[in-house]
Design a protein around this motif. Structure first.
Motif, PDB file in Angstrom:
ATOM      1  N   MET A   1       0.980  -0.790   0.012  1.00 20.49           N
ATOM      2  CA  MET A   1      -0.027   0.130  -0.139  1.00 20.49           C
ATOM      3  C   MET A   1       1.193   1.482  -0.033  1.00 20.49           C
ATOM      4  O   MET A   1       1.644   1.414   0.631  1.00 20.49           O
ATOM      5  CB  MET A   1      -0.594   0.203   1.541  1.00 20.49           C
ATOM      6  N   THR A   2       0.223   2.149  -0.587  1.00 21.10           N
ATOM      7  CA  THR A   2       1.259   2.978  -0.034  1.00 21.10           C
ATOM      8  C   THR A   2       0.509   4.319   0.258  1.00 21.10           C
ATOM      9  O   THR A   2      -0.046   3.971   0.998  1.00 21.10           O
ATOM     10  CB  THR A   2       1.038   3.831  -2.163  1.00 21.10           C
ATOM     11  N   GLU A   3       1.346   5.507   0.660  1.00 23.38           N
ATOM     12  CA  GLU A   3       0.907   6.884   1.422  1.00 23.38           C
ATOM     13  C   GLU A   3      -0.714   6.897   1.130  1.00 23.38           C
ATOM     14  O   GLU A   3      -1.355   7.325   2.531  1.00 23.38           O
ATOM     15  CB  GLU A   3       1.998   8.007   1.553  1.00 23.38           C
ATOM     16  N   GLU A   4      -1.331   7.192  -0.316  1.00 22.53           N
ATOM     17  CA  GLU A   4      -2.683   7.605  -0.234  1.00 22.53           C
ATOM     18  C   GLU A   4      -3.456   6.706  -1.193  1.00 22.53           C
ATOM     19  O   GLU A   4      -4.655   6.497  -1.819  1.00 22.53           O
ATOM     20  CB  GLU A   4      -2.244   8.637  -1.626  1.00 22.53           C
ATOM     21  N   CYS A   5      -3.378   5.476  -0.264  1.00 22.97           N
ATOM     22  CA  CYS A   5      -4.101   4.476  -0.274  1.00 22.97           C
ATOM     23  C   CYS A   5      -5.215   3.961   1.225  1.00 22.97           C
ATOM     24  O   CYS A   5      -4.219   3.507   1.663  1.00 22.97           O
ATOM     25  CB  CYS A   5      -2.803   3.323  -0.461  1.00 22.97           C
ATOM     26  N   TYR A   6      -5.916   4.065   0.974  1.00 22.33           N
ATOM     27  CA  TYR A   6      -6.754   4.011   2.176  1.00 22.33           C
ATOM     28  C   TYR A   6      -7.920   2.557   1.621  1.00 22.33           C
ATOM     29  O   TYR A   6      -7.793   2.192   0.458  1.00 22.33           O
ATOM     30  CB  TYR A   6      -8.166   5.141   2.169  1.00 22.33           C
ATOM     31  N   ALA A   7      -8.268   1.467   3.189  1.00 16.90           N
ATOM     32  CA  ALA A   7      -8.646   1.047   3.454  1.00 16.90           C
ATOM     33  C   ALA A   7      -9.933   0.797   4.088  1.00 16.90           C
ATOM     34  O   ALA A   7      -9.786   1.235   5.389  1.00 16.90           O
ATOM     35  CB  ALA A   7      -8.018  -0.572   3.450  1.00 16.90           C
ATOM     36  N   ILE A   8     -10.854   0.398   4.076  1.00 14.45           N
ATOM     37  CA  ILE A   8     -12.303   0.620   4.330  1.00 14.45           C
ATOM     38  C   ILE A   8     -12.832  -0.729   5.343  1.00 14.45           C
ATOM     39  O   ILE A   8     -13.264  -1.254   4.377  1.00 14.45           O
ATOM     40  CB  ILE A   8     -13.565   1.868   4.711  1.00 14.45           C
ATOM     41  N   TRP A   9     -13.337  -0.867   6.698  1.00 14.54           N
ATOM     42  CA  TRP A   9     -13.455  -2.397   6.944  1.00 14.54           C
ATOM     43  C   TRP A   9     -14.725  -2.029   7.311  1.00 14.54           C
ATOM     44  O   TRP A   9     -15.033  -0.969   8.626  1.00 14.54           O
ATOM     45  CB  TRP A   9     -13.012  -2.743   8.007  1.00 14.54           C
ATOM     46  N   LEU A  10     -15.733  -2.559   7.418  1.00 13.49           N
ATOM     47  CA  LEU A  10     -17.896  -2.507   8.006  1.00 13.49           C
ATOM     48  C   LEU A  10     -18.032  -3.523   8.261  1.00 13.49           C
ATOM     49  O   LEU A  10     -17.457  -4.833   7.927  1.00 13.49           O
ATOM     50  CB  LEU A  10     -17.982  -2.332   6.658  1.00 13.49           C
ATOM     51  N   TYR A  11     -18.472  -3.708  10.013  1.00 12.77           N
ATOM     52  CA  TYR A  11     -18.633  -4.266  10.682  1.00 12.77           C
ATOM     53  C   TYR A  11     -20.110  -4.074  10.741  1.00 12.77           C
ATOM     54  O   TYR A  11     -20.706  -2.967  11.076  1.00 12.77           O
ATOM     55  CB  TYR A  11     -18.289  -4.152  12.181  1.00 12.77           C
ATOM     56  N   GLN A  12     -20.726  -4.761  11.030  1.00 10.43           N
ATOM     57  CA  GLN A  12     -22.243  -5.131  11.643  1.00 10.43           C
ATOM     58  C   GLN A  12     -22.727  -5.575  12.928  1.00 10.43           C
ATOM     59  O   GLN A  12     -21.513  -7.206  12.354  1.00 10.43           O
ATOM     60  CB  GLN A  12     -23.427  -4.975  10.150  1.00 10.43           C
TER      61      GLN A  12
ATOM     62  N   ARG B   1      -8.130   8.298  -1.464  1.00 14.48           N
ATOM     63  CA  ARG B   1      -8.757   9.411  -0.137  1.00 14.48           C
ATOM     64  C   ARG B   1     -10.467  10.215  -0.715  1.00 14.48           C
ATOM     65  O   ARG B   1     -10.873   9.962   0.352  1.00 14.48           O
ATOM     66  CB  ARG B   1      -8.017  10.983   0.124  1.00 14.48           C
ATOM     67  N   GLU B   2     -10.373  10.496  -1.844  1.00 14.88           N
ATOM     68  CA  GLU B   2     -12.182  10.811  -2.347  1.00 14.88           C
ATOM     69  C   GLU B   2     -12.717   9.512  -1.941  1.00 14.88           C
ATOM     70  O   GLU B   2     -13.654  10.286  -1.628  1.00 14.88           O
ATOM     71  CB  GLU B   2     -11.894  11.230  -2.993  1.00 14.88           C
ATOM     72  N   ASP B   3     -12.050   8.910  -2.795  1.00 19.58           N
ATOM     73  CA  ASP B   3     -13.175   7.321  -2.181  1.00 19.58           C
ATOM     74  C   ASP B   3     -13.390   7.312  -1.048  1.00 19.58           C
ATOM     75  O   ASP B   3     -14.078   6.750  -0.437  1.00 19.58           O
ATOM     76  CB  ASP B   3     -12.753   6.194  -3.570  1.00 19.58           C
ATOM     77  N   ALA B   4     -12.763   7.309  -0.359  1.00 22.76           N
ATOM     78  CA  ALA B   4     -12.042   6.542   1.085  1.00 22.76           C
ATOM     79  C   ALA B   4     -13.497   7.508   2.010  1.00 22.76           C
ATOM     80  O   ALA B   4     -14.451   7.276   2.789  1.00 22.76           O
ATOM     81  CB  ALA B   4     -11.752   6.797   1.141  1.00 22.76           C
ATOM     82  N   LYS B   5     -13.228   9.163   1.620  1.00 22.22           N
ATOM     83  CA  LYS B   5     -14.365  10.017   2.555  1.00 22.22           C
ATOM     84  C   LYS B   5     -15.530   9.899   2.127  1.00 22.22           C
ATOM     85  O   LYS B   5     -16.399  10.344   2.797  1.00 22.22           O
ATOM     86  CB  LYS B   5     -13.409  11.179   1.790  1.00 22.22           C
ATOM     87  N   ARG B   6     -15.855   9.264   0.664  1.00 22.48           N
ATOM     88  CA  ARG B   6     -17.039   9.222   0.312  1.00 22.48           C
ATOM     89  C   ARG B   6     -17.425   8.089   1.018  1.00 22.48           C
ATOM     90  O   ARG B   6     -19.247   8.056   1.560  1.00 22.48           O
ATOM     91  CB  ARG B   6     -17.626   9.103  -1.200  1.00 22.48           C
ATOM     92  N   ILE B   7     -17.350   6.819   0.694  1.00 28.17           N
ATOM     93  CA  ILE B   7     -17.631   5.476   1.998  1.00 28.17           C
ATOM     94  C   ILE B   7     -18.071   6.365   3.243  1.00 28.17           C
ATOM     95  O   ILE B   7     -18.445   4.863   3.830  1.00 28.17           O
ATOM     96  CB  ILE B   7     -16.964   4.578   1.539  1.00 28.17           C
TER      97      ILE B   7
END
Length: 85
Positions: free
Chosen positions: A1-12, A25-31
Motif C-alpha cells: 500500500m502507498t501513502e495515499e492508499c486507504y482501506a475501510i472495513w465495515l462491520y455490523q 482519499r476521495e473515495d474513502a471519504k465518500r464511503i
C-alpha cells in the motif's frame, strides 16, 4: 500500500461485512461519510496498512467539526453538539 492508499472495513453486530481496499482519499471519504451517521454499522479506517484510531480517522476524513466523545460506564459514545443559532 502507498501513502495515499486507504482501506475501510465495515462491520455490523461484530461481523465484518465488507472490505474496500486500494481506495483513493476521495473515495474513502465518500464511503466513510456514507456510513458514519448510521448507528447500525461500525468502521475501521486504514491508511498505508496502518489502522487509524477513531479521532485520527475523523480528522483524516474531515468529520471533526462539532463532534466530541463522552465516556459513560466504560464505553465511549460520540455525541454531536447542538447546532448554534
Amino acid at each position: 500500500m502507498t501513502e495515499e492508499c486507504y482501506a475501510i472495513w465495515l462491520y455490523q453486530d461484530g461481523y465484518r461485512l465488507y472490505i474496500w481496499d486500494g481506495l483513493s482519499r476521495e473515495d474513502a471519504k465518500r464511503i466513510y461519510r456514507m456510513y458514519f451517521n448510521d448507528s447500525d454499522y461500525g468502521m475501521q479506517l486504514y491508511r498505508a496498512g496502518e489502522r487509524l484510531k477513531c479521532r485520527d480517522a475523523w480528522n483524516e476524513m474531515g468529520i471533526n467539526s462539532g463532534i466530541r466523545l463522552r465516556r459513560m460506564r466504560d464505553r465511549v459514545y460520540r455525541v454531536k453538539e447542538a447546532e448554534r443559532v
